[in-house]
Design a protein around this motif. Structure first.
Motif, PDB file in Angstrom:
ATOM      1  N   SER A 118       0.847  -1.191   0.000  1.00  0.00           N
ATOM      2  CA  SER A 118       0.000   0.000   0.000  1.00  0.00           C
ATOM      3  C   SER A 118       0.885   1.245   0.000  1.00  0.00           C
ATOM      4  N   PHE A 119       0.257   2.393   0.118  1.00  0.00           N
ATOM      5  CA  PHE A 119       1.003   3.654   0.159  1.00  0.00           C
ATOM      6  C   PHE A 119       1.019   4.193   1.583  1.00  0.00           C
ATOM      7  N   PHE A 120       2.153   4.777   1.941  1.00  0.00           N
ATOM      8  CA  PHE A 120       2.327   5.295   3.292  1.00  0.00           C
ATOM      9  C   PHE A 120       2.895   6.711   3.220  1.00  0.00           C
ATOM     10  N   ALA A 213       4.514  10.107  -0.617  1.00  0.00           N
ATOM     11  CA  ALA A 213       3.827   8.818  -0.472  1.00  0.00           C
ATOM     12  C   ALA A 213       4.766   7.740  -0.984  1.00  0.00           C
TER      13      ALA A 213
ATOM     14  N   GLN B 232       1.854   7.410  -6.617  1.00  0.00           N
ATOM     15  CA  GLN B 232       3.055   8.048  -6.068  1.00  0.00           C
ATOM     16  C   GLN B 232       3.351   9.366  -6.775  1.00  0.00           C
ATOM     17  N   SER B 235       0.817  12.000  -5.610  1.00  0.00           N
ATOM     18  CA  SER B 235       1.033  12.551  -4.266  1.00  0.00           C
ATOM     19  C   SER B 235       2.216  13.508  -4.261  1.00  0.00           C
ATOM     20  N   LYS B 263      -5.552   6.852  -1.134  1.00  0.00           N
ATOM     21  CA  LYS B 263      -4.763   6.697   0.099  1.00  0.00           C
ATOM     22  C   LYS B 263      -3.459   7.490  -0.011  1.00  0.00           C
ATOM     23  N   ALA B 264      -2.791   7.351  -1.158  1.00  0.00           N
ATOM     24  CA  ALA B 264      -1.505   8.044  -1.326  1.00  0.00           C
ATOM     25  C   ALA B 264      -1.696   9.555  -1.335  1.00  0.00           C
TER      26      ALA B 264
END
Lengths: 295, 423
Positions: A118-120, A213, B232, B235, B263-264
């Motif tokens: 997932s992305f963090f 991210a 990515q 974001s 979420k990102a």
């Protein structure tokens, strides 16, 4: 307003991240002769350690430090526990490359197994921007540039003005001769892994601070530019990696500004190829070699 | 070694051709199998579970209603890894080794160009995920598309921004083929609507920074940004825009409504700014109506096979894959055969509108109506399915925002408006 000056400023931020990673990578190779392709995955591991620290509510800069410490400890353990046994069994350069790729995959998938695919994001990354003439930076980016500069000065002081630095350079140039001259090369190699691992950890955290991210694969995706920086400067040459980082960082941003954003990575690699055609061992390798001989 | 590889390749090709020539009816009472031909690993690994979110509830409902012509149905995963090099052997393997294969869900854009001809030659009805414009006028008889083509998305984005009153826009699209396929129609549509495209950025994915690109964008002074980039990249780009200059409205494609992207990006920008500035356009499939209710109920009951099934409740792609399996099953019933070539002929028969047809919203209702001797029109969870002569069915688009961790519909663009702008 022209994009030229801002692009150079943004290039310096990218160069700072690349310099941290590239100097660590090249220093490690210079002293140990292991082309450690698990470097990117260790960067990611450090980023996840920083995430843990950040999730506890600590400052993002403490998270950076934690990532650096993790990188140092993990790298030393990796060398002692995995790489050294292979070297003792006579595994050569190509075999070691395969071992490091395997380690990279194991580390990446271990992170994925723990955290999920997932992305963090680290917390505490939002900061106001600061305009300095034509340049615009966030406070975090200024911190990254400061960290990069500080680390490079520290590496310079270490290599030039300390006994340890001289021992590292001696080990890098000729380990057998260094050992015969009384240098404790095993200890020097441990310290080289710790320093390069520390830089690797710092680079991993500042990378994810900049991209905001990240996934378990983020560090690995950054490996190619890191290798490019190291090769451009002359593999094994810390100062070369610093210069290589500046060239790659600034030219890629200039390419985005002057040609097309699509070509920012391509232009940096075109320069890499052009430089290697003229100086096959990288920009600083011959100069450094001459200095080593003179010293 | 080389000879054995050649021999294996020949064997696979022969097996593939054999499957294609016969397209025979299913033997005995063995299950009829639908191949989930999609990436289950790699960069687009989310496609596979999204597809399973439609396939598994569909076969569950079909089997609960007695199956098809004495057969139960099942779904089987065929991982393409999102890479043509892996997808081509995966297609050959699926055709050669899956017993009673009655159709495929997929391929996606990652692997459609090399694998659609393989599946078509083997006479495997495929309900594709790809939106590539190359298939807008395809002559592949076994190709069926019930999600809009990529080039249609450009029209929907432009219409939505135009309706909001914007006149100056910037396009920020990834340099990958999938993202770039949206751009030509977006530019055309925006120009036809009288708008000015002040910047058109084709950006390298997953760079460590996009500040130069952001600076370039801001200098062109757009009122709105059209975008399709990976999570990515999104974001990084939009958080740099936010911190250096502040956000402006962003209208993305359906990628920007997918869970990883949200979420990102919301992790980088914060939930409030994400809700305020970002909208996404996706095929119009409102989570309501009789077909959706059946889908949602069966999906929620499939938690032993579908992890976190609720995540697919409002997903238009999961809904259309659910519909696709129902259409295959009803086509076989209508054609009284499990032969793929017969099934393929009846696909448009069970979906096309027509005088005197019984409209059905589920497999069970369709089966009952066919048994009673009626002609049917299946209207699915994703809405009516009306194929043109190239087996494409394009519907409307909806705009949604991510508010309080949920997607909220904020409006729609009709299929008629898209059609009138595109001609």
């Amino acid at each position: 307003m022209s994009l030229l000056l801002p692009a150079i400023g943004f290039g310096v931020v990218t160069a700072s991240i690349l310099a941290l990673a590239g100097v660590g990578f090249t220093l490690q190779f210079g002293v140990t002769n292991i082309l450690n392709l698990s470097y990117g995955s260790i960067m990611t591991g450090a980023a996840f350690v920083a995430l843990l620290v950040s999730q506890q509510g600590f400052s993002v800069w403490l998270a950076v430090a934690a990532g650096g410490v993790f990188g140092a400890i993990f790298s030393v353990a990796l060398n002692r526990g995995v790489y050294t046994p292979f070297i003792r069994r006579g595994t050569r350069l190509f075999g070691m490359i395969i071992v490091t790729i395997s380690v990279a995959l194991v580390v990446q998938y271990a992170i994925q197994a723990i955290w999920g695919a997932s992305f963090f994001s680290l917390s505490g990354l939002h900061s106001p921007s600061i305009h300095l003439g034509d340049f615009a930076f966030t406070q975090i980016q200024l911190g990254i540039v400061g960290l990069g500069l500080g680390a490079m000065v520290a590496v310079h002081l270490l290599l030039r003005f300390t006994t340890l630095g001289k021992a590292m350079r001696a080990t890098a140039t000729n380990p057998e001769l260094a050992r015969n001259c009384g240098v404790a090369t095993d200890r020097v190699i441990d310290i080289a892994w710790a320093i390069s691992g520390g830089l690797c950890g710092l680079a991993g955290v500042v990378l994810v601070m900049n991209v905001t991210a990240f996934t378990p694969a983020t560090g690995g995706e950054f490996l190619i530019p890191i290798i490019a920086v190291a090769v451009l400067g002359g593999i094994g040459q810390a100062y070369g990696a610093m210069l290589g980082a500046l060239i790659v960082g600034i030219t890629s941003e200039l390419a985005a500004a002057l040609i097309s954003p699509d070509y920012k990575d391509v232009v940096a690699f075109v320069i890499l190829i052009a430089v290697l055609l003229v100086r096959p061992k990288g920009i600083l390798s011959e100069i450094a070699a001459a200095k080593e001989v003179a010293a | 070694m080389r000879r054995s590889i050649v021999a294996l390749a020949l064997a696979a090709s022969v097996a593939s051709m054999a499957g294609g020539v016969t397209a025979q009816a299913a033997a005995g009472s063995a299950p009829l199998v639908v191949g989930e031909f999609a990436p289950f690993s790699g960069a687009d690994a989310v496609f596979g579970p999204e597809m399973a979110g439609g396939c598994i509830p569909a076969v569950r409902a079909i089997n609960a209603d007695g199956g098809v012509l004495g057969h139960t149905m099942s779904c089987v995963e065929e991982d393409t890894r999102g890479d043509p090099a892996d997808a081509v052997p995966a297609a050959d393997k699926m055709i050669a080794s899956v017993t009673n294969l009655v159709g495929a869900l997929g391929p996606s854009s990652d692997e459609a160009l090399p694998t659609v001809p393989i599946l078509n030659q083997a006479k495997v009805p495929m309900f594709v995920e790809t939106g590539q414009a190359a298939f807008d006028h395809t002559t592949a008889a076994y190709f069926w598309r019930i999600t809009p083509a990529d080039d249609v998305k450009g029209f929907a984005l432009a219409l939505w921004a135009h309706r909001a009153g914007y006149t100056r826009a910037a396009a920020v699209f990834g340099s990958d083929v999938g993202s770039q396929s949206d751009v030509p129609t977006l530019l055309t549509a925006w120009k036809r609507l009288g708008g000015t495209m002040v910047a058109n950025q084709r950006i390298a994915l997953d760079s460590s920074s996009y500040e130069t690109e952001v600076e370039q964008l801001v200098q062109s002074r757009p009122q709105v940004i059209f975008t399709e980039v990976d999570p990515q990249t999104g974001s990084t780009y939009f958080s740099e825009l936010q911190q250096l200059h502040g956000l402006i409205p962003i209208i993305g494609t359906e990628i920007s409504l997918e869970a990883p992207w949200l979420k990102a990006v919301s992790g980088a920008l914060g939930a409030g700014p994400t809700a305020k500035y970002i909208e996404g356009m996706q095929p119009y499939a409102p989570p309501s109506g009789p077909a959706w209710k059946v889908y949602n109920k069966t999906l929620r009951a499939s938690s032993s096979q579908v992890p976190q099934p609720a995540q697919w409740s409002a997903d238009p792609y999961s809904m259309t894959f659910y519909d696709a399996v129902n259409v295959m099953a009803l086509a076989m019933l209508d054609g009284h055969s499990t032969s793929r070539s017969v099934e393929n002929r009846y696909i448009s028969t069970v979906t096309a509108p027509g005088a005197g047809k019984t409209i059905v919203y589920s497999f069970a209702a369709g089966k009952a109506a066919l048994a009673a001797g009626h002609k049917i029109q299946y209207v699915g969870a994703g809405g009516p399915i009306i194929f043109n002569k190239w087996h494409n069915s394009t519907g409307a688009f909806e705009a949604a925002k991510f508010i309080n961790h949920h997607l909220k519909l904020v409006g729609s663009v009709s299929a008629q408006k898209i059609a009138s702008l595109s001609h």
